[in-house]
Design a protein around this motif. Structure first.
Motif, PDB file in Angstrom:
ATOM      1  N   PRO A  12      30.830 -75.574 -68.000  1.00 26.87           N
ATOM      2  CA  PRO A  12      30.665 -74.250 -67.407  1.00 26.87           C
ATOM      3  C   PRO A  12      29.762 -74.297 -66.173  1.00 26.87           C
ATOM      4  O   PRO A  12      29.002 -75.242 -65.978  1.00 26.87           O
ATOM      5  N   PHE A  13      29.858 -73.271 -65.379  1.00 26.02           N
ATOM      6  CA  PHE A  13      28.953 -73.065 -64.253  1.00 26.02           C
ATOM      7  C   PHE A  13      27.945 -72.002 -64.651  1.00 26.02           C
ATOM      8  O   PHE A  13      28.281 -71.056 -65.376  1.00 26.02           O
ATOM      9  N   LEU A  21      23.283 -57.934 -64.742  1.00 26.74           N
ATOM     10  CA  LEU A  21      24.726 -57.869 -64.508  1.00 26.74           C
ATOM     11  C   LEU A  21      25.467 -57.909 -65.830  1.00 26.74           C
ATOM     12  O   LEU A  21      24.880 -58.177 -66.881  1.00 26.74           O
ATOM     13  N   LYS A  22      26.762 -57.669 -65.765  1.00 25.73           N
ATOM     14  CA  LYS A  22      27.586 -57.704 -66.978  1.00 25.73           C
ATOM     15  C   LYS A  22      28.875 -58.452 -66.679  1.00 25.73           C
ATOM     16  O   LYS A  22      29.253 -58.626 -65.515  1.00 25.73           O
ATOM     17  N   PRO A  23      29.564 -58.907 -67.724  1.00 24.70           N
ATOM     18  CA  PRO A  23      30.840 -59.598 -67.505  1.00 24.70           C
ATOM     19  C   PRO A  23      31.778 -58.753 -66.653  1.00 24.70           C
ATOM     20  O   PRO A  23      31.870 -57.541 -66.818  1.00 24.70           O
ATOM     21  N   TYR A  68      23.498 -66.595 -66.336  1.00 27.07           N
ATOM     22  CA  TYR A  68      24.876 -66.148 -66.465  1.00 27.07           C
ATOM     23  C   TYR A  68      25.821 -67.333 -66.424  1.00 27.07           C
ATOM     24  O   TYR A  68      25.576 -68.311 -65.702  1.00 27.07           O
ATOM     25  N   ILE A  69      26.888 -67.229 -67.184  1.00 31.26           N
ATOM     26  CA  ILE A  69      28.002 -68.171 -67.090  1.00 31.26           C
ATOM     27  C   ILE A  69      28.931 -67.561 -66.042  1.00 31.26           C
ATOM     28  O   ILE A  69      29.301 -66.383 -66.155  1.00 31.26           O
ATOM     29  N   ILE A 103      31.062 -63.077 -63.066  1.00 33.45           N
ATOM     30  CA  ILE A 103      30.243 -63.179 -64.264  1.00 33.45           C
ATOM     31  C   ILE A 103      31.170 -63.185 -65.477  1.00 33.45           C
ATOM     32  O   ILE A 103      31.905 -62.223 -65.714  1.00 33.45           O
ATOM     33  N   LEU A 104      31.135 -64.287 -66.237  1.00 37.38           N
ATOM     34  CA  LEU A 104      31.939 -64.386 -67.462  1.00 37.38           C
ATOM     35  C   LEU A 104      31.144 -63.946 -68.680  1.00 37.38           C
ATOM     36  O   LEU A 104      31.711 -63.447 -69.656  1.00 37.38           O
TER      37      LEU A 104
END
Length: 138
Positions: A12-13, A21-23, A68-69, A103-104
């Motif tokens: 993953p990054f 933030l949110k997905p 965050y991913i 953002i995942l």
């Protein structure tokens, strides 16, 4: 040089910050950087949790530290601020892009650095700033 095809597939990054933030949200260029407060023309991210933790811990502001991913949405390259200047090759797997990061999700649990490690890093950054060597190649 593009790293799109050369990064470690499947890993993953991450992006460490204090932004809330949110997905589904996008991280994009033009916002104040984590470290200097001035807007940058690149967005930075990594494939190592260690680098993301430093990003979150060193980010300015009073909000909670977050990792965050993320998923790059376009072209990205090695981060020249680290690659071959401080660390030969790209052991931190640090990249930058002018395209947004999607953002995942958020990494719920992670272990930060000790107070001694944070102090040493802050002292080192202050020394670079005092010497005028805290530049970000943007």
């Amino acid at each position: 040089m593009t790293r799109n095809a050369d990064h470690t597939e499947g890993d993953p990054f991450y992006h460490g910050t204090r932004a809330d933030l949110k997905p589904g949200d996008l991280l994009s260029v033009g916002h104040p950087s984590n470290f200097r407060g001035k807007p940058l023309s690149w967005i930075y991210f990594t494939q190592t949790l260690e680098a993301a933790i430093w990003g979150a811990e060193l980010a300015t502001g009073d909000s909670r530290q977050r990792i965050y991913i993320v998923k790059p949405t376009g072209f990205f390259m090695d981060d020249p601020n680290l690659t071959d200047k401080k660390f030969p090759g790209n052991p931190t797997k640090s990249y930058r892009s002018r395209d947004p990061l999607l953002i995942l999700g958020e990494l719920a649990e992670w272990q930060g650095h000790t107070p001694e490690q944070l102090k040493a890093m802050h002292d080192g950054l202050a020394r670079l700033r005092a010497e005028g060597r805290d530049m970000i190649e943007d």
